[in-house]
Enzyme design. Structure first.
Site, PDB file in Angstrom:
ATOM      1  N   HIS A   1     109.963  45.564 -31.104  1.00 22.98           N
ATOM      2  CA  HIS A   1     111.220  46.194 -31.549  1.00 22.98           C
ATOM      3  C   HIS A   1     112.007  45.229 -32.435  1.00 22.98           C
ATOM      4  CE1 HIS A   1     110.291  49.511 -29.049  1.00 22.98           C
ATOM      5  NE2 HIS A   1     110.646  48.979 -27.891  1.00 22.98           N
TER       6      HIS A   1
ATOM      7  N   LEU B   1     124.357  53.802 -50.616  1.00 23.01           N
ATOM      8  CA  LEU B   1     123.348  54.370 -49.710  1.00 23.01           C
ATOM      9  C   LEU B   1     124.007  54.676 -48.377  1.00 23.01           C
ATOM     10  CD1 LEU B   1     120.235  54.705 -48.787  1.00 23.01           C
ATOM     11  CD2 LEU B   1     120.479  52.391 -47.914  1.00 23.01           C
TER      12      LEU B   1
ATOM     13  N   ASP C   1     107.393  54.168 -35.530  1.00 24.32           N
ATOM     14  CA  ASP C   1     106.532  54.219 -34.341  1.00 24.32           C
ATOM     15  C   ASP C   1     105.528  53.070 -34.372  1.00 24.32           C
ATOM     16  OD1 ASP C   1     105.590  55.188 -31.974  1.00 24.32           O
ATOM     17  OD2 ASP C   1     104.693  57.007 -32.801  1.00 24.32           O
TER      18      ASP C   1
ATOM     19  N   GLU D   1     114.298  61.547 -25.123  1.00 25.30           N
ATOM     20  CA  GLU D   1     113.172  61.318 -24.213  1.00 25.30           C
ATOM     21  C   GLU D   1     112.992  59.827 -23.913  1.00 25.30           C
ATOM     22  OE1 GLU D   1     113.107  63.265 -26.945  1.00 25.30           O
ATOM     23  OE2 GLU D   1     112.805  65.252 -26.064  1.00 25.30           O
TER      24      GLU D   1
END
Ligand code: FPP
Length: 239
Positions: A34, A128, A17, A64
């Site tokens: 971003h 991973l 965020d 959302e």
């Protein structure tokens, strides 16, 4: 030494965020944040491999988030397309298995194909698992799991019987089935909420909140979160 690995979480998940605010602070468009955020995903993936973490998952786009301006959504989808195709050779080199979880029905065919190719190519890598939650929401996941269970079991019922679902049945039908629940959830940018992320799977997860904005969350910040986790005592409701 084995003892050094005792407190390494098996699954770390991150709510990334603050990209928009990071860009705004620099007088730039949100997409600039971003783009830098992708670099943070790369740095955290590297550290996760170095530390022997087996699952690193990130919340890249929520259900959302489809309500954001169309230019931002298109920019983000392009960014993901590019990042996946650019990073695939590095995943191969480092033994990273790439997976995407979410409601694919709203993704472009091109992005779906890129995701499918990368998932197939990397499916046998074992160092991973890097899991991207894309077009995902926790409520959606629980609902689709319940619906799947009902669809699979309703026809097996005798007259008047209603299928009974156990916690194991529900978990087995979640889109995260087979992936251990997160040990540690990190959220950046000072927000302290779960935002319809993995609602079922985080029942006993340790939360770590930091003021750092996602594009600034690199190896040092990730290591601080891991250190904080290693000091926690987890009791899972027991004494
Ligand atoms: C939250 O910041 C960030 C997002 C909704 C997008 C995160 C996605 C990426 C970094 C791309 C990841 C790509 C791959 C391939 C893993 P925000 O926009 O909500 O920031 P704000 O709260 O400051 O507005």
């Amino acid at each position: 030494m084995a003892s050094e690995k005792l407190n390494v979480p098996e699954h770390v998940t991150i709510i990334m965020d603050g990209n928009g605010r990071w860009a705004k602070q620099r007088g730039q468009e949100r997409l600039y944040g971003h783009k830098e955020g992708v670099e943070s995903v790369r740095a955290c993936t590297e550290l996760a491999v170095e530390k022997g973490i087996k699952y690193l998952s990130v919340f890249a786009f929520s259900e959302e988030n489809w309500d954001r301006p169309v230019e931002e959504i298109e920019g983000l989808m392009q960014l993901m397309l590019k990042a996946i195709s650019m990073e695939t050779p590095t995943f191969q080199k480092n033994g990273v298995r790439f997976r995407v979880i979410g409601d694919f029905s709203r993704l472009s065919q091109k992005l779906r194909d890129e995701i499918a190719d990368c998932m197939k190519l990397t499916e046998h890598n074992t160092n991973l698992q890097l899991i991207i939650f894309l077009s995902y929401s926790g409520k959606w996941d629980i609902m689709q799991a319940a619906n799947k269970f009902i669809a699979d079991n309703a026809s097996k019922m005798k007259d008047g019987e209603v299928p009974q679902m156990s916690a194991q049945d529900l978990a087995a039908n979640l889109s995260t089935s087979g992936i251990p629940d997160p040990d540690l959830l990190i959220r950046t940018s000072g927000e302290q909420r779960i935002s319809n992320y993995m609602l079922w799977q985080t029942a006993y997860t340790e939360y770590y909140f930091t003021e750092v904005l996602w594009p600034d969350f690199r190896k040092t910040e990730f290591q601080q979160a891991l250190d904080a986790y290693s000091r926690r005592e987890r009791r899972f409701g027991k004494v």
